[in-house]
Design a protein around this motif. Structure first.
Motif, PDB file in Angstrom:
ATOM      1  N   HIS A 245       0.842  -1.200   0.000  1.00 58.24           N
ATOM      2  CA  HIS A 245       0.000   0.000   0.000  1.00 58.24           C
ATOM      3  C   HIS A 245       0.880   1.254   0.000  1.00 58.24           C
ATOM      4  O   HIS A 245       0.781   2.104   0.888  1.00 58.24           O
ATOM      5  CB  HIS A 245      -0.932  -0.007   1.215  1.00 58.24           C
ATOM      6  CG  HIS A 245      -1.782  -1.238   1.310  1.00 58.24           C
ATOM      7  ND1 HIS A 245      -2.807  -1.509   0.435  1.00 58.24           N
ATOM      8  CD2 HIS A 245      -1.719  -2.299   2.169  1.00 58.24           C
ATOM      9  CE1 HIS A 245      -3.362  -2.671   0.745  1.00 58.24           C
ATOM     10  NE2 HIS A 245      -2.729  -3.168   1.787  1.00 58.24           N
ATOM     11  N   GLU A 246       1.736   1.348  -0.987  1.00 64.05           N
ATOM     12  CA  GLU A 246       2.654   2.495  -1.078  1.00 64.05           C
ATOM     13  C   GLU A 246       1.874   3.806  -1.131  1.00 64.05           C
ATOM     14  O   GLU A 246       0.834   3.888  -1.778  1.00 64.05           O
ATOM     15  CB  GLU A 246       3.516   2.359  -2.330  1.00 64.05           C
ATOM     16  CG  GLU A 246       4.409   1.131  -2.313  1.00 64.05           C
ATOM     17  CD  GLU A 246       5.221   0.994  -3.598  1.00 64.05           C
ATOM     18  OE1 GLU A 246       5.223   1.943  -4.415  1.00 64.05           O
ATOM     19  OE2 GLU A 246       5.833  -0.048  -3.801  1.00 64.05           O
ATOM     20  N   GLN A 248       2.461   3.877   2.163  1.00 68.19           N
ATOM     21  CA  GLN A 248       2.379   3.396   3.538  1.00 68.19           C
ATOM     22  C   GLN A 248       3.215   2.123   3.683  1.00 68.19           C
ATOM     23  O   GLN A 248       3.110   1.209   2.867  1.00 68.19           O
ATOM     24  CB  GLN A 248       0.927   3.098   3.924  1.00 68.19           C
ATOM     25  CG  GLN A 248       0.092   4.341   4.205  1.00 68.19           C
ATOM     26  CD  GLN A 248      -0.320   5.057   2.930  1.00 68.19           C
ATOM     27  OE1 GLN A 248      -0.658   4.416   1.949  1.00 68.19           O
ATOM     28  NE2 GLN A 248      -0.287   6.381   2.948  1.00 68.19           N
ATOM     29  N   GLU A 251       4.446  -0.249  10.206  1.00 65.62           N
ATOM     30  CA  GLU A 251       5.339   0.208  11.267  1.00 65.62           C
ATOM     31  C   GLU A 251       6.220  -0.925  11.772  1.00 65.62           C
ATOM     32  O   GLU A 251       7.373  -0.698  12.161  1.00 65.62           O
ATOM     33  CB  GLU A 251       4.526   0.802  12.419  1.00 65.62           C
ATOM     34  CG  GLU A 251       3.830   2.108  12.075  1.00 65.62           C
ATOM     35  CD  GLU A 251       4.805   3.206  11.673  1.00 65.62           C
ATOM     36  OE1 GLU A 251       5.877   3.318  12.318  1.00 65.62           O
ATOM     37  OE2 GLU A 251       4.502   3.932  10.713  1.00 65.62           O
TER      38      GLU A 251
END
Length: 298
Positions: A245-246, A248, A251
């Motif tokens: 989901h570039e 993003q 984390e």
């Protein structure tokens, strides 16, 4: 004579935007009447619904080689041309694949952060030479990666749709390739055929000493399964230039020292981007001059 109307469907480098603005009237967002050209990067999305809103469209020019977001059947049905920028980015993407492979095994990014933070004592890395290296996808880029990886490899293996006339060992599917490899490099196209093909089962077959390198498409990897495999030590590390989901990035991946991350930079060299830009412009110039396209896919 008015300049043709062009719709940008993704971010493109500033020098290309400037060059296009000298030839076309640029638009972004919702289409306006009269759009004759669409330009986007390799992650651009152009589906049938958007194409229905572009009745005057003649040509799509992609700054890259990815086209899994483009509805090829809809383009063909309307006789709309499609161009890519093949070959000119092959060497750069292959270089990055090797850089990520070495970076993970020799802890380049983690050790850099350690030294910058005032540290010195670092965990041991892994020897990069003599390992079994598997490449999933042996197109232009996969072949260029193989040529670079061969001097490092104890054995070089590959999977592709068909066996190739190359000196490396052919393995028929990705699960068997992962099991036979210690480093698995993904170089296959995105799309329905490869969506999520690297799942938990494939990662488990790669094993606790295995390293995954992805310079292809984030869609090839089940990202949740990858995070779990890394966190649980079911694979040793990963070098990732692409994500599901570039832009993003999970984390959890950012926090893992055994992972090397890059912001989709495979073709991002001064030399490569200049050639890509020139090829986009050459294709568009040829189209509007009524001449054969330089690198047509359709």
């Amino acid at each position: 004579m008015p300049r043709p109307d062009l719709l940008l469907v993704s971010n493109i480098p500033a020098p290309l935007r400037t060059a296009l603005a000298e030839r076309f009237t640029l638009h972004e967002g919702d289409p306006v009447p009269g759009i004759r050209v669409v330009v986007g990067g390799g992650m651009a999305k152009l589906d049938a619904a958007l194409l229905d809103r572009l009745p005057d469209l003649e040509i799509v020019a992609i700054h890259g080689i990815g086209h899994d977001g483009i509805d090829l059947a809809a383009l063909r049905a309307r006789g709309i041309r499609l161009t890519l920028t093949p070959d000119v980015l092959t060497e750069d993407v292959a270089d990055l694949a090797i850089a990520l492979m070495l970076g993970v095994q020799r802890r380049v990014a983690a050790n850099d952060a350690l030294v910058r933070g005032g540290g010195w004592a670092a965990p041991l890395g892994r020897r990069a030479s003599g390992r079994r290296i598997g490449i999933f996808g042996l197109g232009r880029i996969g072949h260029a990666i193989a040529e670079r990886a061969a001097p490092f490899a104890g054995e070089l293996l590959y999977s592709a749709r068909t066996e190739k006339p190359v000196p490396w060992r052919f393995v028929p599917d990705i699960a068997a390739l992962a099991e036979a490899s210690e480093v698995l490099i993904l170089a296959a196209p995105g799309g329905a055929e490869t969506d999520g093909i690297v799942d938990a089962a494939v990662l488990d077959r790669l094993g606790p000493d295995g390293v995954l390198v992805n310079i292809a498409r984030g869609s090839l990897v089940d990202e949740e399964a990858l995070v779990a495999a890394l966190a649980e030590g079911r694979i040793a590390g990963a070098g990732l230039d692409v994500f599901a989901h570039e832009p993003q990035v999970p984390e959890a991946l950012k926090a893992m020292p055994q992972v090397v991350l890059a912001p989709h930079q495979g073709s991002a060299t001064e030399e490569g981007r200049a050639k890509m830009r020139a090829l986009v412009l050459a294709n568009l110039d040829a189209h509007f001059a009524g001449q054969p396209l330089v690198t047509p896919l359709i």
